[in-house]
Design a protein around this motif. Structure first.
Motif, PDB file in Angstrom:
ATOM      1  N   LYS A 365     -86.379  -4.906 -19.177  1.00 32.37           N
ATOM      2  CA  LYS A 365     -86.529  -4.030 -18.010  1.00 32.37           C
ATOM      3  C   LYS A 365     -85.455  -4.291 -16.951  1.00 32.37           C
ATOM      4  CE  LYS A 365     -91.526  -3.581 -18.589  1.00 32.37           C
ATOM      5  NZ  LYS A 365     -92.859  -3.763 -17.969  1.00 32.37           N
ATOM      6  N   PRO A 366     -84.163  -4.134 -17.317  1.00 34.95           N
ATOM      7  CA  PRO A 366     -83.114  -4.320 -16.311  1.00 34.95           C
ATOM      8  C   PRO A 366     -83.118  -3.229 -15.248  1.00 34.95           C
ATOM      9  CG  PRO A 366     -82.179  -3.456 -18.332  1.00 34.95           C
ATOM     10  CD  PRO A 366     -83.625  -3.751 -18.616  1.00 34.95           C
ATOM     11  N   PHE A 367     -83.740  -2.107 -15.542  1.00 33.46           N
ATOM     12  CA  PHE A 367     -83.871  -1.029 -14.568  1.00 33.46           C
ATOM     13  C   PHE A 367     -85.057  -0.173 -14.969  1.00 33.46           C
ATOM     14  CE2 PHE A 367     -80.634   0.097 -17.735  1.00 33.46           C
ATOM     15  CZ  PHE A 367     -81.231   1.205 -18.325  1.00 33.46           C
ATOM     16  N   ILE A 373     -78.089   2.607 -10.530  1.00 31.52           N
ATOM     17  CA  ILE A 373     -77.411   1.540 -11.252  1.00 31.52           C
ATOM     18  C   ILE A 373     -75.914   1.803 -11.286  1.00 31.52           C
ATOM     19  CG2 ILE A 373     -79.431   1.079 -12.704  1.00 31.52           C
ATOM     20  CD1 ILE A 373     -77.923   2.466 -15.005  1.00 31.52           C
ATOM     21  N   THR A 374     -75.174   0.716 -11.449  1.00 29.41           N
ATOM     22  CA  THR A 374     -73.724   0.780 -11.634  1.00 29.41           C
ATOM     23  C   THR A 374     -73.380  -0.115 -12.812  1.00 29.41           C
ATOM     24  OG1 THR A 374     -73.344   1.134  -9.278  1.00 29.41           O
ATOM     25  CG2 THR A 374     -71.480   0.395 -10.596  1.00 29.41           C
ATOM     26  N   ASN A 404     -77.668   3.209 -25.651  1.00 31.73           N
ATOM     27  CA  ASN A 404     -78.389   2.010 -25.223  1.00 31.73           C
ATOM     28  C   ASN A 404     -77.717   0.722 -25.714  1.00 31.73           C
ATOM     29  OD1 ASN A 404     -80.362   3.435 -23.842  1.00 31.73           O
ATOM     30  ND2 ASN A 404     -81.639   3.655 -25.665  1.00 31.73           N
ATOM     31  N   GLY A 405     -77.030   0.803 -26.866  1.00 30.42           N
ATOM     32  CA  GLY A 405     -76.311  -0.372 -27.341  1.00 30.42           C
ATOM     33  C   GLY A 405     -75.213  -0.787 -26.381  1.00 30.42           C
ATOM     34  N   SER A 410     -73.528  -4.493 -21.578  1.00 31.11           N
ATOM     35  CA  SER A 410     -72.773  -4.356 -20.337  1.00 31.11           C
ATOM     36  C   SER A 410     -73.465  -5.088 -19.194  1.00 31.11           C
ATOM     37  CB  SER A 410     -72.613  -2.873 -19.974  1.00 31.11           C
ATOM     38  OG  SER A 410     -71.961  -2.156 -21.002  1.00 31.11           O
ATOM     39  N   THR A 411     -72.676  -5.331 -18.158  1.00 33.35           N
ATOM     40  CA  THR A 411     -73.212  -5.891 -16.922  1.00 33.35           C
ATOM     41  C   THR A 411     -73.742  -4.744 -16.067  1.00 33.35           C
ATOM     42  OG1 THR A 411     -71.648  -7.711 -16.987  1.00 33.35           O
ATOM     43  CG2 THR A 411     -72.693  -7.236 -14.870  1.00 33.35           C
ATOM     44  N   ILE A 412     -74.988  -4.836 -15.670  1.00 29.89           N
ATOM     45  CA  ILE A 412     -75.637  -3.758 -14.928  1.00 29.89           C
ATOM     46  C   ILE A 412     -75.920  -4.232 -13.505  1.00 29.89           C
ATOM     47  CG2 ILE A 412     -77.655  -2.249 -14.798  1.00 29.89           C
ATOM     48  CD1 ILE A 412     -77.919  -2.537 -17.826  1.00 29.89           C
TER      49      ILE A 412
END
Length: 558
Positions: A365-367, A373-374, A404-405, A410-412
Motif C-alpha cells: 500500500k504505497p499509495f 504521487i510523483t 504496475n511492474g 520505482s521510487t514513489i
C-alpha cells in the motif's frame, strides 16, 4: 428454485426413456452374444467373463454356474452364489459396461499395462479392485476381489439401500412398457421421494431459514446471498438421492452408465455453483471491512478479489466436471498445462511482472486512490489500481496508465501521505529597515502563524537569518495541516494576505533587486531615503493595532 422445479420432471423423463430402452434390449435377440460350446471351461478371460455374466442374465439365470468364476471352495456353494449375485450388482450399480467382444480370448494373456502378470482388469477407474487372474490353468475372479465384494457392495449401495434390492422384486415381475412392475413401483417411489424432498427443503429454506436469519437481524443478507446458496445445495441433495436410488432399479447397464455419468457430472457442477455464490458472500464481507478502513485501496481490491476467486472456482469446477462426469483424465491436461504455462510465462514476462507488481501494491500500500504521487515522469492523482496497470490523472487533466511492474521498481513520492504540507519562502525587506522594526515584524509574523487555524503551532521557523546583496532576509518556514492541495493553496493565500497587511501596517518595505545611487543631500532638498522612528514602543503599538484588526476580521468571519 427454477432448477428444482424442472429437475424432477427431467429425471422422470429420463427414467421413462430408460424403460423403453430396457424393453428394446430385452426383446432384441441380436443383443444375446454368440456363446461358444466350451465357454464353461474358464480357460480364457473371455470365456470366464462370458460364463459369469451370461449365467446371470434374466433369461438364463443360473447363479450356481456363474459362481464357478469365483475362487471359492465347492463346500461353500451357497455363499459363492450370493457373492456372484452381489458382484453382478456391483457392476450394474457402478454403470460398468463390459464389452464381451473386447475381452481377450487366449489363455496366456498378460496384462502389459498395469501388473505385467496374468491378470485382466475390467475398469481400473470405477472398479480397480475387480479383476480376473489365472491360477492352475483357469481364469477366475481373484481371491482379493472376492474378499472385497461385501465392502464394495456396501459402497455401491450405502445407507442400507441394498435391502431394497431384495424387497422391490417382491412387488411383482409383470412386464409393462418394457419394465417389471417392481421397477415401475421403484420409479414411483423415487419420484415421490424427490417431490417430497423438494417440498420439504423449500419450506425449510423459505420459511424456517429466512425466518431465523430475520430474527438475528440478517434478513437482507439471508435473502440476497445465503438463500441462493442454500437452494443450490438442496439441488445437490436431490441429485445424491437420485444417484443412490437409480442403482436399485436394475435398469440396463447402458442406461445406468449414462444416468450415473450425468449425475456424477451434476455433483461437481452444483458444488461449483455453490462456491461461485459463496464468493459473493466473501466479497460482501470484505467489502464491509473495507468500508471501515480509511484506505481507499481496499475498495479497489475487493472487486478484483471477487473476480479472481470466481475465475478460480470456474476453472477448478470445470476440471472436476470433466473428471467426474465425462471421465476425462485431467492429469495429462495438467501436465501439458504446466509445460505450456512455462512457455507462456516466458512469452508473457511483462504481464506476469505487472501482475505481481499489483500484488505488491495491494500488500505494501504505497499509495491509495486519491493520493497525489510523483514517480519519475508520473505526477498526478491516483484514480484506479488494476491487476496490470495503475491509472493516474495528471494536473493537465490527462490520464496516464503506468504498468504496475514499473511502479513496483520505482521510487514513489506519495504527497498524499503527508501529515503536514510545508510552506517555505523568504521575505526580503530593505536595508534601511531598523532593527527595532524588524523585531516587531518577525513577532507579528509568528502571531499570524499562531492565530491561523490550519497551521502547525509547535514546529515553525521565522527568523531574520541573512543579509543578501540587496535585502535583509527573513526566513518564513511553516507547515499547514490540510488534507489536499486545494486547501493548501487557500491557506497560503490567507497567510500571504496577512503578511502583506502586517507589512503595510508597520511601514515595512519589501526589497527587490535594484541599484540605488546616493547623492549628497542639500540643505534645501530632502533625500529619497525614508526616515524611521527608532522608538520600539511606537512599533509595538502599531503591531497591537494590526493584531486587533486581524482579530476583528476573524471574529467577523466566524
Amino acid at each position: 428454485m427454477y432448477i428444482n422445479k424442472y429437475l424432477i420432471p427431467l429425471i422422470f423423463l429420463l427414467l421413462i426413456y430408460s424403460g423403453q430402452v430396457f424393453g428394446q434390449i430385452v426383446l432384441d435377440e441380436n443383443q444375446i452374444p454368440i456363446v461358444p460350446e466350451d465357454f464353461h471351461s474358464l480357460n480364457t478371460p473371455y470365456t470366464a467373463t462370458l460364463s459369469f455374466f451370461y449365467n446371470l442374465r434374466e433369461d438364463n439365470y443360473d447363479p450356481k454356474t456363474a459362481a464357478e468364476a469365483l475362487k471359492l471352495s465347492p463346500d461353500n456353494q451357497a455363499e459363492a452364489e450370493k457373492l456372484a449375485i452381489k458382484l453382478k450388482q456391483i457392476f450394474d450399480g457402478n454403470g460398468v459396461y463390459v464389452r464381451i467382444s473386447e475381452v481377450p480370448n487366449y489363455p496366456d494373456y498378460i496384462d502389459s499395462l498395469y501388473s505385467k502378470q496374468a491378470k485382466f482388469f475390467f475398469d481400473t477407474k470405477k472398479l480397480p479392485l475387480v479383476y480376473l487372474e489365472k491360477r492352475n490353468g483357469e481364469w477366475k475372479f481373484s481371491a482379493f476381489t472376492v474378499s472385497q465384494i461385501e465392502e464394495m457392495h456396501k459402497e455401491t449401495y450405502p445407507f442400507g439401500t441394498d435391502r431394497l434390492l431384495n424387497f422391490l422384486p417382491k412387488l411383482g415381475n409383470q412386464v409393462y412398457l418394457g419394465l417389471h412392475f417392481w421397477q415401475l413401483a421403484g420409479l414411483f417411489i423415487l419420484i415421490l421421494l424427490l417431490f417430497l424432498s423438494h417440498k420439504i427443503i423449500t419450506v425449510l429454506l423459505d420459511k424456517g431459514f429466512l425466518y431465523a436469519l430475520a430474527k438475528l437481524g440478517y434478513g437482507y443478507v439471508g435473502e440476497k446471498y445465503l438463500l441462493p446458496v442454500a437452494r443450490v445445495t438442496s439441488i445437490y441433495l436431490i441429485v445424491v438421492m437420485s444417484s443412490l436410488f437409480i442403482r436399485l432399479l436394475q435398469l440396463p447397464i447402458e442406461v445406468v452408465a449414462f444416468a450415473l455419468k450425468v449425475l456424477n457430472a451434476a455433483k461437481p457442477l452444483i458444488i461449483t455453483i455453490v462456491f461461485y455464490k459463496i464468493v459473493d458472500i466473501v466479497a460482501m464481507y470484505f467489502g464491509k471491512l473495507a468500508e471501515k478502513t480509511e484506505s481507499t485501496l481496499d475498495d479497489q481490491l475487493v472487486p478484483l478479489l471477487r473476480k479472481t476467486l470466481k475465475a478460480f472456482v470456474v476453472i477448478v469446477g470445470t476440471l472436476f466436471v470433466l473428471k467426474e462426469g465425462l471421465e476425462v483424465d485431467i492429469v495429462p491436461f495438467l501436465t501439458g498445462l504446466s509445460i505450456g504455462g512455462l512457455a507462456f510465462a516466458l512469452a508473457a514476462q511483462d504481464t506476469i511482472k505487472n501482475f505481481f507488481g499489483s500484488i505488491m501494491i495491494f500488500i505494501d500500500k504505497p499509495f491509495q486512490v486519491g493520493d497525489w504521487i510523483t514517480s519519475g515522469d508520473v505526477d498526478g492523482t491516483v484514480e484506479e489500481v488494476g491487476f496490470r496497470s495503475t491509472r493516474v490523472r495528471t494536473f493537465r487533466n490527462s490520464v496516464m496508465y503506468i504498468p504496475n511492474g514499473k511502479i513496483a521498481d520505482s521510487t514513489i513520492d506519495n504527497h498524499g501521505l503527508r501529515h503536514f504540507r510545508r510552506f517555505y519562502t523568504t521575505l526580503t525587506i530593505t536595508y534601511d529597515t531598523p532593527p527595532q522594526l524588524i523585531e516587531v515584524f518577525v513577532e507579528g509574523l509568528r502571531k499570524i502563524v499562531d492565530n491561523h487555524p490550519n497551521t502547525r503551532k509547535n514546529a515553525y521557523n521565522i527568523y531574520f537569518n541573512n543579509l543578501s546583496a540587496y535585502s535583509q532576509d527573513i526566513m518564513f518556514y511553516i507547515f499547514f495541516e490540510v488534507p489536499n492541495w486545494t486547501e493548501e493553496l487557500r491557506c497560503r493565500h490567507e497567510i500571504l494576505i496577512s503578511i502583506v497587511s502586517l507589512a503595510n501596517g508597520l511601514g515595512v518595505r519589501f526589497a527587490f533587486p535594484t541599484q540605488t545611487l546616493h547623492m549628497e543631500s542639500f540643505p534645501e532638498k530632502n533625500t529619497l531615503v525614508p526616515s524611521y522612528n527608532h522608538d520600539m514602543a511606537l512599533y509595538q503599538g502599531k503591531l497591537q493595532e494590526f493584531m486587533a484588526k486581524e482579530l476583528f476580521k476573524k471574529d467577523s468571519k466566524d
